[in-house]
Enzyme design. Structure first.
Site, mmCIF file in Angstrom:
data_model
loop_
_atom_site.group_PDB
_atom_site.id
_atom_site.type_symbol
_atom_site.label_atom_id
_atom_site.label_comp_id
_atom_site.label_asym_id
_atom_site.label_seq_id
_atom_site.Cartn_x
_atom_site.Cartn_y
_atom_site.Cartn_z
ATOM 1 C CG HIS A 37 19.964 29.181 89.671
ATOM 2 N ND1 HIS A 37 19.704 28.109 88.852
ATOM 3 C CD2 HIS A 37 21.312 29.356 89.665
ATOM 4 C CE1 HIS A 37 20.850 27.641 88.370
ATOM 5 N NE2 HIS A 37 21.837 28.377 88.835
ATOM 6 C CD GLU A 45 25.290 27.204 87.635
ATOM 7 O OE1 GLU A 45 26.018 26.311 87.183
ATOM 8 O OE2 GLU A 45 24.060 27.043 87.805
ATOM 9 C CG ASP A 73 17.213 26.593 90.890
ATOM 10 O OD1 ASP A 73 17.284 27.099 89.747
ATOM 11 O OD2 ASP A 73 18.214 26.154 91.486
#
Length: 749
Positions: free
Chosen positions: A251, A319, A176
């Site tokens: 990420h 995202e 991440d």
């Protein structure tokens, strides 16, 4: 056998086992299991399965050995049963286990051991017949070991308990923005650089990014490939498959910090491993127009798939901010050459290209909701996380493809698991044990085809607020027991009191394994509501129906069984729960402070979280904005009116205000107070500019902002208008984010 409902009766008799078996017929009497359990195969074909049963018993802490004659447990190989199915029969002379595979035998032993542990002294188990199999194919727990790195040995504890609960998947979130946790030999900088971050003592949302490459990065860690292989083997021995996740294309700050050339060329910022949310830097993303990025992920996934035999590989996909893609010449050229409509379809192209590589290796790709936005060409299993998992459900309606439910509103284990006044800091609202247990993943309007496409359920722990393995255990347990029950037990077979009885029997196993766990289910949740007449209604509740809520208005002696009452004067309410004469919950203390506004009606208040009545209930909030004591307005001016019931004389007004820039909560730019005797004609009496800057809003604090009025001011209605300060300024951890206003009490004296 998947998604089968109604085939067996819901009654589980008198055995206390989690997850609840599909069918249990309980007879009369018991059988006493000896300390050293003898196991034999029913015939020659069953000898291998009998050996597996012995190994499983030993693994769970029982003493067991094979015998030629007699035997306490007789094991029979039954090829007609499903892979995870088993039959368990207890009679006065012994125990019989039937299964088609080692997995079925393993699960039979888990059920038996829970039955034995329910009577650890005499080791008696009830005479019964159990026919059992899972409702869902995929039954999982996700651990975020990026934001909170924990040693591999600590992960084993989660595996041990997952196996006890018949969960078959451990999803490890390995990469991440906040770290890269797996050794990749072709790219050594991923762990030399990407596994380490700067030390920031603040809570996760308030941590500023690394300033430059010279700043020390002492916090982090990673798993060597040998460590991970050993962990995969350990899990497989317990019939748990480890699913690795390698995040892309967003990420990915840890990977870009290691190899900056993988980012879009338009990025002109230094990229370090994020210690927290990342602020505007969270828009940094892998360049979808650069072929080296695809080579990188194929190389990484090749090593990952050599370590993990998992049939499924999670590619993330969530995202992804497209800001840089929209400015990047290479990304825009990719859009043109591939005939794509926009950057959203570019992500679809990106994920399709990596998915094709995964499929070429005989594996199936998985991803979060957002992988559906680009309409993937090939099969990809989607984790439904946003809201109620609606995105994944709608995707499956369109395509017929498989999905797994892990809705944030219900199964995200990062959320508070009980009354927040007693809980360590975390995000959002509550996901209580009972909320998870009563969750039914299948919607009322689902077709049979859609129901069959839902292959699983997962509890997901994001670890932003964890610092140790104990912190992670506290958030996971005992809620994982409820996840396991929903994923295994047939639809429509819920029995909350029975589940709690079984849970109480299983809690000592957590203690025996050295696993920390919450006892939040015993704590009291309060709701204080103004009645409009100057009194406040008091309601105290516990999610356990077998817990008696006791209270007192004098001291902590807890003299009275609770029933709802009204209160009209200041004081302290003490409350906790009792069972069998023993206090079980933590002591709740509610100090009530009455003023002219307490207990009065709040009108014309359109707040964002629906808690406007908390403004006059006499109780101050905690530093947790989601503790149900704060009325909140997001990204807009806060306006509300207080009705004092009659014209009153007063000389002081103040507004209890929460300030915490880490979670985008700032003081208002300005507050205006206007008064009226008739509720129609209002006269402004004061305007205050608190002058509390965003930089002064860290760390969290509560401030009473005074709204000056002349002594002897007369009014029945007070109208307050508080101006939202706008976005968090640049240079702060949450820069560019829209802000909240939170107020807990209007104080009129």
């Amino acid at each position: 056998m998947l998604l089968i409902s109604g085939l067996f009766t819901a009654a589980a008799g008198e055995i206390n086992v989690i997850p609840r078996p599909a069918k249990v017929d309980v007879g009369t009497g018991t059988y006493t299991v000896p300390r050293n359990i003898g196991v034999k195969g029913a015939d020659k074909a069953s000898q291998g399965l009998a050996k597996e049963v012995i190994e499983t018993l030993t693994m769970t802490g029982q003493e067991a050995s094979g015998v030629k004659k007699g035997g306490d447990i007789t094991v029979k190989l039954n090829p007609e049963l499903g892979k995870e199915e088993y039959k368990l029969s207890v009679n006065p002379k012994g125990i019989e286990i039937e299964a088609a595979t080692a997995t079925g035998g393993f699960y039979a032993v888990q059920t038996l051991v829970q039955m034995i542990d329910a009577d650890t002294v005499r080791r008696t188990v009830p005479i019964c017949k159990i026919s059992d199999f899972p409702r869902l194919e995929y039954r999982g727990l996700m651990l975020d070991v990026v934001r909170c790195y924990i040693p591999a040995n600590e992960i084993k504890k989660f595996i041990d308990m997952a196996a006890r609960l018949k969960l078959n998947s451990l999803h490890l979130h390995l990469t991440d923005d906040n770290g890269w946790r797996l050794e990749i030999k072709k790219y050594p900088k991923l762990t030399e650089v990407g596994a380490w971050r700067v030390d920031r003592p603040e809570l996760f949302p308030g941590r500023l990014n690394q300033r430059n490459a010279e700043e020390p990065t002492p916090v982090g860690g990673y798993y060597t490939q040998d460590e991970m292989r050993e962990l995969v083997k350990y899990a497989a021995e317990r019939h748990v498959n480890i699913v690795p996740e390698i995040e892309m294309p967003a990420h990915a700050a840890a990977a870009i910090a290691s190899y900056p050339e993988l980012a879009c060329e338009v990025n002109d910022k230094f990229v370090g491993v994020f210690p927290g949310i990342g602020g505007k830097d969270a828009s940094i993303i892998m360049c979808a127009g650069n072929d080296k990025v695809y080579d990188f992920y194929q190389d990484v996934l090749s090593e990952v798939m050599e370590i993990f035999p998992s049939p499924m590989i999670n590619l993330g996909g969530d995202e992804a901010n497209k800001t840089l893609w929209n400015r990047c010449a290479l990304c825009q050229e990719r859009i043109r050459t591939e005939g794509l409509a926009d950057s959203e379809e570019l992500q679809g192209y990106f994920m399709d290209r990596i998915n094709a590589f995964v499929r070429s290796k005989g594996r199936t790709a998985m991803g979060w909701d957002e992988v559906t936005y680009g309409n993937p060409k090939e099969d990809i299993v989607v984790f439904g996380w946003q809201g109620d998992g609606t995105t994944a459900v709608d995707y499956s309606r369109r395509t017929g493809r498989r999905f797994i439910m892990t809705p944030a509103k219900t199964t995200y284990l990062i959320r508070y698991q009980g009354p927040q006044w007693f809980e360590p800091w975390t995000y959002f609202g509550n996901n209580r044990l009972s909320d998870i247990y009563h969750y039914e993943p299948v919607g009322d309007d689902w077709t049979p085809e859609l129901e069959r496409s839902m292959i699983g359920l997962q509890g997901s722990l994001w670890s932003e607020f964890c610092k140790t393995a104990d912190d992670m255990q506290y958030l996971v347990f005992p809620r994982l027991m409820a996840v396991a029950d929903v994923a295994w037990t047939p639809k429509g077979a819920k029995n909350w009191p029975r589940f709690l009885e079984s849970l109480d029997m299983l809690i000592p196993t957590l203690d025996k394994l050295g696993i920390d766990h919450a006892e939040s289910m015993w704590n009291v949740q309060h709701t204080l509501t103004p009645n409009g007449d100057g009194t406040v209604s008091v309601d105290l509740q516990c999610e356990r129906p077998d817990a008696q809520v006791m209270y007192s208005l004098a001291d902590s002696a807890l003299s009275y069984p609770f029933s709802r009452f009204n209160i009209a004067e200041p004081g302290i309410i003490y409350a906790s729960t009792m069972k069998d004469g023993e206090r079980r919950g933590k002591l709740l203390q509610l100090p009530l402070n009455f003023n002219l506004a307490t207990g009065r009606e709040v009108v014309a208040a359109d707040c964002s979280n629906g808690l406007s009545l908390r403004l006059t209930n006499g109780l101050r909030g905690s530093t947790r904005n989601s503790d149900f004591e704060w009325a909140g307005w997001h990204n807009r001016t806060a306006e509300f009116t207080i009705d004092l019931g009659e014209v009153q004389s007063f000389g002081k007004v103040s507004l209890g205000t929460l300030i915490n820039s880490d979670i985008c909560v700032l003081a208002p730019d300005a507050i205006q107070l206007a008064v009226s005797e008739n509720g129609v004609d209002f006269m402004p009496v004061s305007t205050v500019k608190p002058g509390i800057t965003a930089e002064e809003s860290h760390p969290v604090r509560i401030v009473d902002i005074e709204l000056p009025v002349e002594a002897g001011t007369h009014a029945r209605y007070l109208k307050i208008s508080a101006t939202n300060p706008g976005v968090i300024p640049d240079g702060m951890a949450r820069e560019g984010s829209a802000t909240w206003l939170y107020f807990d009490e209007v104080i009129v004296e």
